[in-house]
Motif scaffolding. Structure first.
Motif, PDB file in Angstrom:
ATOM      1  N   PRO A  90       0.834  -1.202   0.000  1.00  0.00           N
ATOM      2  CA  PRO A  90       0.000   0.000   0.000  1.00  0.00           C
ATOM      3  C   PRO A  90       0.870   1.254   0.000  1.00  0.00           C
ATOM      4  CG  PRO A  90       0.172  -0.855   2.218  1.00  0.00           C
ATOM      5  CD  PRO A  90       0.880  -1.845   1.321  1.00  0.00           C
ATOM      6  N   GLU A  91       0.382   2.320  -0.565  1.00  0.00           N
ATOM      7  CA  GLU A  91       1.109   3.586  -0.508  1.00  0.00           C
ATOM      8  C   GLU A  91       0.829   4.256   0.827  1.00  0.00           C
ATOM      9  OE1 GLU A  91       0.419   6.151  -3.814  1.00  0.00           O
ATOM     10  OE2 GLU A  91       1.583   4.908  -5.199  1.00  0.00           O
ATOM     11  N   VAL A  92       1.864   4.484   1.601  1.00  0.00           N
ATOM     12  CA  VAL A  92       1.739   5.148   2.894  1.00  0.00           C
ATOM     13  C   VAL A  92       2.734   6.301   2.960  1.00  0.00           C
ATOM     14  CG1 VAL A  92       0.929   3.071   4.082  1.00  0.00           C
ATOM     15  CG2 VAL A  92       3.371   3.568   4.001  1.00  0.00           C
ATOM     16  N   THR A  93       2.431   7.267   3.788  1.00  0.00           N
ATOM     17  CA  THR A  93       3.279   8.440   3.946  1.00  0.00           C
ATOM     18  C   THR A  93       4.251   8.236   5.097  1.00  0.00           C
ATOM     19  OG1 THR A  93       1.469   9.814   3.146  1.00  0.00           O
ATOM     20  CG2 THR A  93       3.244  10.930   4.310  1.00  0.00           C
ATOM     21  N   ASN A  94       5.466   8.704   4.934  1.00  0.00           N
ATOM     22  CA  ASN A  94       6.429   8.592   6.018  1.00  0.00           C
ATOM     23  C   ASN A  94       6.089   9.578   7.139  1.00  0.00           C
ATOM     24  OD1 ASN A  94       7.281  11.017   4.791  1.00  0.00           O
ATOM     25  ND2 ASN A  94       9.414  10.656   5.392  1.00  0.00           N
ATOM     26  N   TYR A  95       6.922   9.627   8.157  1.00  0.00           N
ATOM     27  CA  TYR A  95       6.569  10.319   9.392  1.00  0.00           C
ATOM     28  C   TYR A  95       6.320  11.819   9.220  1.00  0.00           C
ATOM     29  CZ  TYR A  95      11.201  12.453   9.868  1.00  0.00           C
ATOM     30  OH  TYR A  95      12.324  13.208   9.676  1.00  0.00           O
ATOM     31  N   ASP A  96       6.993  12.469   8.271  1.00  0.00           N
ATOM     32  CA  ASP A  96       6.818  13.915   8.141  1.00  0.00           C
ATOM     33  C   ASP A  96       6.182  14.326   6.814  1.00  0.00           C
ATOM     34  OD1 ASP A  96       8.874  13.446   6.362  1.00  0.00           O
ATOM     35  OD2 ASP A  96      10.290  14.847   7.279  1.00  0.00           O
ATOM     36  N   GLY A  97       5.732  13.347   6.044  1.00  0.00           N
ATOM     37  CA  GLY A  97       5.035  13.657   4.804  1.00  0.00           C
ATOM     38  C   GLY A  97       5.917  13.986   3.629  1.00  0.00           C
ATOM     39  N   THR A  98       7.239  13.932   3.805  1.00  0.00           N
ATOM     40  CA  THR A  98       8.135  14.274   2.702  1.00  0.00           C
ATOM     41  C   THR A  98       8.217  13.160   1.659  1.00  0.00           C
ATOM     42  OG1 THR A  98      10.018  13.475   4.000  1.00  0.00           O
ATOM     43  CG2 THR A  98       9.522  15.834   4.096  1.00  0.00           C
ATOM     44  N   HIS A  99       7.817  11.955   2.044  1.00  0.00           N
ATOM     45  CA  HIS A  99       7.768  10.821   1.112  1.00  0.00           C
ATOM     46  C   HIS A  99       6.344  10.247   1.159  1.00  0.00           C
ATOM     47  CE1 HIS A  99      12.092  10.879   0.456  1.00  0.00           C
ATOM     48  NE2 HIS A  99      12.245  10.997   1.768  1.00  0.00           N
ATOM     49  N   PRO A 100       5.469  10.697   0.266  1.00  0.00           N
ATOM     50  CA  PRO A 100       4.047  10.358   0.368  1.00  0.00           C
ATOM     51  C   PRO A 100       3.664   9.008  -0.198  1.00  0.00           C
ATOM     52  CG  PRO A 100       4.397  11.857  -1.462  1.00  0.00           C
ATOM     53  CD  PRO A 100       5.730  11.701  -0.789  1.00  0.00           C
ATOM     54  N   VAL A 151      13.544   2.353  11.347  1.00  0.00           N
ATOM     55  CA  VAL A 151      14.296   3.223  12.244  1.00  0.00           C
ATOM     56  C   VAL A 151      14.198   4.689  11.808  1.00  0.00           C
ATOM     57  CG1 VAL A 151      16.636   3.753  13.069  1.00  0.00           C
ATOM     58  CG2 VAL A 151      15.865   1.377  12.944  1.00  0.00           C
ATOM     59  N   ASN A 152      14.169   4.932  10.490  1.00  0.00           N
ATOM     60  CA  ASN A 152      14.182   6.321  10.014  1.00  0.00           C
ATOM     61  C   ASN A 152      12.790   6.909   9.788  1.00  0.00           C
ATOM     62  OD1 ASN A 152      13.265   5.297   7.555  1.00  0.00           O
ATOM     63  ND2 ASN A 152      15.198   5.581   6.476  1.00  0.00           N
ATOM     64  N   GLY A 153      11.735   6.155  10.114  1.00  0.00           N
ATOM     65  CA  GLY A 153      10.384   6.702  10.030  1.00  0.00           C
ATOM     66  C   GLY A 153       9.702   6.550   8.692  1.00  0.00           C
ATOM     67  N   ASP A 154      10.257   5.739   7.791  1.00  0.00           N
ATOM     68  CA  ASP A 154       9.564   5.467   6.536  1.00  0.00           C
ATOM     69  C   ASP A 154       8.351   4.573   6.756  1.00  0.00           C
ATOM     70  OD1 ASP A 154      11.218   7.006   4.971  1.00  0.00           O
ATOM     71  OD2 ASP A 154      12.451   5.338   4.273  1.00  0.00           O
ATOM     72  N   TYR A 155       8.523   3.528   7.578  1.00  0.00           N
ATOM     73  CA  TYR A 155       7.470   2.547   7.821  1.00  0.00           C
ATOM     74  C   TYR A 155       7.118   2.517   9.313  1.00  0.00           C
ATOM     75  CZ  TYR A 155       8.856   0.491   3.282  1.00  0.00           C
ATOM     76  OH  TYR A 155       9.162   0.275   1.962  1.00  0.00           O
ATOM     77  N   ALA A 156       5.841   2.296   9.576  1.00  0.00           N
ATOM     78  CA  ALA A 156       5.363   2.036  10.944  1.00  0.00           C
ATOM     79  C   ALA A 156       5.762   3.130  11.920  1.00  0.00           C
ATOM     80  CB  ALA A 156       5.873   0.673  11.444  1.00  0.00           C
ATOM     81  N   TRP A 157       5.804   4.380  11.448  1.00  0.00           N
ATOM     82  CA  TRP A 157       6.311   5.452  12.299  1.00  0.00           C
ATOM     83  C   TRP A 157       5.418   5.736  13.502  1.00  0.00           C
ATOM     84  CZ3 TRP A 157       3.015   9.554  12.713  1.00  0.00           C
ATOM     85  CH2 TRP A 157       2.094   9.768  11.684  1.00  0.00           C
ATOM     86  N   ALA A 158       4.130   5.413  13.394  1.00  0.00           N
ATOM     87  CA  ALA A 158       3.225   5.645  14.514  1.00  0.00           C
ATOM     88  C   ALA A 158       3.142   4.451  15.453  1.00  0.00           C
ATOM     89  CB  ALA A 158       1.821   5.978  13.997  1.00  0.00           C
ATOM     90  N   MET A 159       3.745   3.330  15.059  1.00  0.00           N
ATOM     91  CA  MET A 159       3.610   2.086  15.799  1.00  0.00           C
ATOM     92  C   MET A 159       4.810   1.842  16.715  1.00  0.00           C
ATOM     93  SD  MET A 159       0.701   1.276  14.544  1.00  0.00           S
ATOM     94  CE  MET A 159       0.510  -0.305  15.385  1.00  0.00           C
ATOM     95  N   GLN A 160       4.650   0.853  17.584  1.00  0.00           N
ATOM     96  CA  GLN A 160       5.748   0.439  18.450  1.00  0.00           C
ATOM     97  C   GLN A 160       6.374  -0.878  18.007  1.00  0.00           C
ATOM     98  OE1 GLN A 160       5.080   1.131  22.774  1.00  0.00           O
ATOM     99  NE2 GLN A 160       3.012   1.777  22.190  1.00  0.00           N
TER     100      GLN A 160
END
Length: 243
Positions: A90-100, A151-160
């Motif tokens: 799926p297309e997901v956005t990274n933690y700050d929206g710079t990679h949508p 680690v860099n917030g591309d994937y699962a940035w809201a998860m633990q």
């Protein structure tokens, strides 16, 4: 999230999202073990696990998880009472929206959590699938191309939690191959100062290749909207023999 182009009038959400219950992660691992058993015992016409490429294996896993195992309940607990659906890339956005348009290989979106303060579009078990073989060195591909994305917030940035699914060839295993790569001085900081892998549960068999293990990683970014530094993420390593 204060990112240009996002509709921001949404209910407040909590960061990090509440932990995924360990039983859900263990059940997902058992479902993956079952999926590989099916691919070995009754492969689709023209498909051979030992020769298949990464995308071909991932496509088959998605098909089995979403269209068979979530419906058949062959794996106890792996059903739509807990998992809404399994989406491939799926297309997901990274933690700050710079990679949508980031595309994790598989995301198991969770059910019965939408009453919690979460972002449903980012509430799931994100899994990245990686071959581990002669052509795909574990440091470059599994670590730098897989773990690092959590680690860099591309994937699962809201998860633990997150998951790496390994397609293993050549008798490699977590203890002899992954652990030294994680302990390497050259990768230590970039992978979030990872802990050594520890066993968290098994699939009901003593085979090392199907024992789930986990590592903890400090994340290298701050959450949006001034919510502070992201907490650590626990990565679960689900390794499967594809020889």
């Amino acid at each position: 999230m204060s990112v240009f182009g996002f509709f921001t009038a949404i209910p407040d959400y909590e960061l990090p999202h509440p932990q995924i219950p360990l039983r859900v992660i263990l059940t997902t691992h058992r479902a993956l073990v079952k999926a590989f058993e099916l691919l070995r015992a009754k492969p689709p016409m023209g498909f051979g696990l030992a020769q298949a490429k990464e995308d071909e294996i991932t496509r088959q896993l998605h098909w089995i998880l979403e269209n068979r195992l979530l419906r058949s309940r062959e794996v106890a607990g792996f059903d739509r009472r807990r998992i809404r659906n399994v989406i491939r890339a799926p297309e997901v956005t990274n933690y700050d929206g710079t990679h949508p348009a980031k595309k994790p290989d598989l995301v198991l979106f969770l059910l019965e959590r939408e009453s919690l303060p979460v972002l449903p579009s980012h509430d799931g078990l994100f899994a990245e699938c990686k071959p581990v073989d002669d052509d795909h060195p574990i440091g470059k591909h599994y670590c730098d191309g897989g773990i690092k994305r959590f680690v860099n917030g591309d994937y699962a940035w809201a998860m633990q939690e997150g998951m790496l699914v390994a397609y293993v060839r050549g008798r490699r295993n977590i203890g002899t191959d992954l652990a030294p790569a994680l302990a390497s001085d050259s990768r230590h900081d970039g992978l979030g100062s990872p802990t050594a892998p520890v066993v968290v549960g098994a699939s009901g068999t003593a085979k090392e290749s199907v024992v789930l293990q986990a590592t903890l990683h400090q994340r290298l970014f701050s959450w949006p909207d001034g919510r502070g530094a992201a907490c650590a993420i626990r990565i679960f390593h689900s390794w499967h023999d594809c020889s």
